[in-house]
Write a protein that holds these residues in place. Structure first.
Motif, PDB file in Angstrom:
ATOM      1  N   ASP A 188      10.541   8.821  -3.119  1.00 14.69           N
ATOM      2  CA  ASP A 188      11.084  10.106  -3.608  1.00 14.69           C
ATOM      3  C   ASP A 188      10.011  11.190  -3.711  1.00 14.69           C
ATOM      4  OD1 ASP A 188      13.538   8.940  -3.743  1.00 14.69           O
ATOM      5  OD2 ASP A 188      13.369   8.407  -5.884  1.00 14.69           O
ATOM      6  N   ASP A 189       8.758  10.804  -3.899  1.00 14.63           N
ATOM      7  CA  ASP A 189       7.691  11.804  -4.048  1.00 14.63           C
ATOM      8  C   ASP A 189       7.006  12.116  -2.716  1.00 14.63           C
ATOM      9  OD1 ASP A 189       5.097   9.541  -5.343  1.00 14.63           O
ATOM     10  OD2 ASP A 189       6.524   9.359  -3.677  1.00 14.63           O
ATOM     11  N   ASN A 190       7.717  11.809  -1.569  1.00 13.89           N
ATOM     12  CA  ASN A 190       7.247  12.136  -0.221  1.00 13.89           C
ATOM     13  C   ASN A 190       5.978  11.381   0.163  1.00 13.89           C
ATOM     14  OD1 ASN A 190       9.309  13.937   0.438  1.00 13.89           O
ATOM     15  ND2 ASN A 190       8.286  15.622  -0.651  1.00 13.89           N
ATOM     16  N   THR A 191       5.764  10.196  -0.400  1.00 15.11           N
ATOM     17  CA  THR A 191       4.681   9.330   0.033  1.00 15.11           C
ATOM     18  C   THR A 191       5.282   8.117   0.744  1.00 15.11           C
ATOM     19  OG1 THR A 191       4.669   8.197  -2.108  1.00 15.11           O
ATOM     20  CG2 THR A 191       3.166  10.058  -1.838  1.00 15.11           C
ATOM     21  N   PHE A 192       4.495   7.514   1.615  1.00 13.40           N
ATOM     22  CA  PHE A 192       4.962   6.377   2.394  1.00 13.40           C
ATOM     23  C   PHE A 192       4.432   5.070   1.809  1.00 13.40           C
ATOM     24  CE2 PHE A 192       7.012   8.206   6.112  1.00 13.40           C
ATOM     25  CZ  PHE A 192       6.634   9.539   6.016  1.00 13.40           C
TER      26      PHE A 192
ATOM     27  N   ILE B 292       0.834  -1.200   0.000  1.00 13.54           N
ATOM     28  CA  ILE B 292       0.000   0.000   0.000  1.00 13.54           C
ATOM     29  C   ILE B 292       0.870   1.253   0.000  1.00 13.54           C
ATOM     30  CG2 ILE B 292      -1.902  -1.159   1.181  1.00 13.54           C
ATOM     31  CD1 ILE B 292      -1.029   0.290   3.737  1.00 13.54           C
ATOM     32  N   MET B 293       0.241   2.383  -0.364  1.00 12.49           N
ATOM     33  CA  MET B 293       0.934   3.674  -0.405  1.00 12.49           C
ATOM     34  C   MET B 293      -0.018   4.726   0.147  1.00 12.49           C
ATOM     35  SD  MET B 293       2.816   5.519  -3.641  1.00 12.49           S
ATOM     36  CE  MET B 293       1.298   5.658  -4.581  1.00 12.49           C
ATOM     37  N   ALA B 294       0.485   5.650   0.965  1.00 12.62           N
ATOM     38  CA  ALA B 294      -0.338   6.687   1.587  1.00 12.62           C
ATOM     39  C   ALA B 294       0.487   7.950   1.761  1.00 12.62           C
ATOM     40  CB  ALA B 294      -0.862   6.204   2.938  1.00 12.62           C
TER      41      ALA B 294
END
Length: 391
Positions: free
Chosen positions: A378-382, A345-347
């Motif tokens: 790199d795009d500041n998402t976790f 997952i990504m948030a």
């Protein structure tokens, strides 16, 4: 034509009253008109009287009878008399027998707004005059027309003023020293003992004076041209803005199409990586459509393992319920191996991931949900990996 319609307006530019003057009988009927949209104004050929406070009357001695030269020269001939800049006014004039010019200057703002009312209400206006030219004058008299709150005093052709009633008795001794009488309308309340007062001025007298004494027409072609140019400029602006809007829409649609294609390509690349990581024995035909390849592999796995098939159905159901409540989370991939489901997952932040973890655990209470590896991209998402195993 014996019938004339004269519309007086107040200092705010609103209609005050309509004078219906019959030149043959020299009679005048006055009716109250307070709106530009009044139906009684439609179809009439109007003469409009602007208040004395709008205009400046003077006289010039430009040595020429050429109209074009006079139009260019008169504004600068009266420049020293004006309280504003030359270019802020419209100018109208009349040639006199002694080769002088009677001149009226009026602020462009006043006349442009007035012309806007004329155009928007589609009124037929023959001329615009100063109310100073409506009030008769004799060399030995002071003329005065009294309205409800103010009065128009006229001492000479180019010398008039509109004043409150309380100031009349103060001004007459100053400006009427060489006069022999005061001529006024019946409505005038005046207590002045130095000069005889004759209440013999009527609206009919004023209308007759206006129409027979070559009053200066302020409704010059420059005003109508300025209005046409303004209208034309408005339409050009509308067309330009419309064109810019269409171009902007095309650019936005193009950008969205390009971004969508980029997103699709990125998604396909992620699907290929997921397929390769999950099934090292993947063939080249499956990489052409990685989503179909994943579906095929999952279908095969589920067929091979009834337990996996049941778990997959259950997990997808619980996962769907959770995603509906926590739509800030994006599912990047899932893998089911030997009754162990891994969710990628990504948030936007770890708080959202933790909330998603707790919410999924509530829905899937028959499973143990654990958080595995967490990393910041790199795009500041976790990004995180959740595992689900049956209790």
């Amino acid at each position: 034509m014996a019938q004339f319609s004269i519309l007086r307006i107040d200092h705010a530019g609103m209609p005050l009253c309509l004078l219906a003057y019959d030149a043959q009988s020299n009679e005048c009927k006055i009716s109250s008109v307070t709106e530009w949209s009044d139906k009684r104004l439609f179809g009439l050929e109007l003469y409009i009287l602007v208040p004395a406070t709008w205009v400046y009357h003077t006289r010039t001695q430009v040595a020429s009878k050429n109209s074009e030269l006079l139009i260019k020269s008169i504004p600068f001939a009266v420049e020293e008399e004006l309280s504003n800049e030359v270019e802020d006014n419209y100018y109208a004039f009349r040639l006199n027998e002694d080769n002088s010019q009677s001149v009226i200057a009026i602020e462009r703002t006043h006349l442009n707004i007035l012309n806007g009312k004329i155009e928007s209400n589609q009124l037929n206006v023959k001329a615009i005059h100063s109310e100073v030219d409506w009030l008769p004058i004799e060399s030995s008299s002071v003329s005065m027309w009294s309205d409800s709150e103010t009065a128009l005093l006229k001492f000479e052709d180019n010398h008039a003023m509109r004043v409150p009633h309380l100031q009349i008795n103060q001004l007459l001794p100053v400006f009427a020293l060489e006069k022999q009488q005061v001529i006024c309308n019946a409505a005038t309340e005046l207590s002045y003992d130095d000069l005889p007062i004759k209440k013999q001025l009527t609206a009919a007298n004023c209308c007759q004076y206006l129409l027979t004494n070559d009053a200066i027409n302020i409704y010059i072609d420059e005003i109508k041209t300025a209005q046409s140019e303004t209208t034309s400029s408005t339409w050009k602006s509308v067309l330009i803005l419309s064109g810019l809007l269409v171009i902007s829409w095309c650019l936005i649609q193009g950008f969205q199409w390009y971004s969508l294609n980029q997103s699709i390509n990125e998604l396909k690349e992620q699907q290929r990586n997921l397929l390769l990581q999950s099934y090292p024995d993947v063939v080249s035909s499956e990489l052409v459509d990685p989503f179909a390849g994943l579906q095929s592999r999952l279908k095969t796995n589920n067929i091979q393992s009834p337990q996996n098939k049941n778990m997959l159905i259950t997990v997808i159901d619980k996962l769907g319920q959770t995603l509906k409540q926590q739509n800030a989370v994006k599912l990047n991939g899932m893998r089911l191996i030997d009754q162990k489901m891994e969710l990628q997952i990504m948030a936007p932040n770890m708080t959202v991931i933790n909330d998603f973890h707790q919410l999924l655990q509530q829905h899937a209470n028959d499973y143990t949900v654990r958080i595995g590896v967490n990393e910041l991209s790199d795009d500041n998402t976790f990004k995180s990996i959740l595992t689900m195993v049956p209790r």
